[in-house]
Design a protein around this motif. Sequence first.
Motif, PDB file in Angstrom:
ATOM      1  N   ASN A  11       0.820  -1.210   0.000  1.00  9.25           N
ATOM      2  CA  ASN A  11       0.000   0.000   0.000  1.00  9.25           C
ATOM      3  C   ASN A  11       0.852   1.258   0.000  1.00  9.25           C
ATOM      4  N   GLY A  67      -6.047  -2.634  -0.123  1.00 13.97           N
ATOM      5  CA  GLY A  67      -5.052  -2.664  -1.188  1.00 13.97           C
ATOM      6  C   GLY A  67      -5.656  -3.027  -2.526  1.00 13.97           C
ATOM      7  N   ASP A  71      -5.196   0.096  -5.213  1.00 19.44           N
ATOM      8  CA  ASP A  71      -4.183  -0.148  -6.250  1.00 19.44           C
ATOM      9  C   ASP A  71      -4.714   0.156  -7.655  1.00 19.44           C
TER      10      ASP A  71
END
Length: 209
Positions: A11, A67, A71
């Motif tokens: 992250n 995440g 992302d």
Amino acid sequence: MNAREFWTIPNILTYIRILLIPFILYGILVNTWESLTLAFALYGLSALTDTFDGIIARKFHQSSEWGAYIDPLADKFLVWAVYGVFCTLPFLHIPWYVVLPILLRDLWVTWLRNYAKKHNLVFKTSFIAKAKTTAQMVGITVILFFMWGLKTISHWVYHTPMDYPQIIQRLNLPAFLLYVSLFLTILIVLFTLYTGWDYYKKMSPGGEK
């Protein structure tokens, strides 16, 4: 979401990728050999963070729901921002309405993702959607390399600041090269729209889940 999940190494790499965006945009907008070199280098660094955050998450079991959400969103921020800046550069001949479908498609798919989460539906990033992101990133790379390459010739060969039409004319290259960025962007936009349609088919009743 707890702090431990928020501050995992994958992250943090994603956050770095987001923080690099303004500096990449600045380098493109200034449009000198030095600034484009900086933009190109930072864009390469951004691509590396995108590669390694996934590898680290899998290898060290640091995958998380946050995440998985942030992302792809970081990738979208980068793509939206860079293609938006490309639209402001007249010599690239990329009008805003050509790249607008990229933004609209991503907003729609993000809404679908949130809808699926709210209703406990399975929503996985498809292979073709990952291929779409790769195509967009490669497209940006090609356009940046085109800009940087011509500026490099102007800077190191002719030692004179020139705009892109002047450089192409000086090199006796065909004028249609100025429209390569537009043609490439149109292909990427069409592929992007197809991936949105693919998500719609899978989310619709009777579609693949």
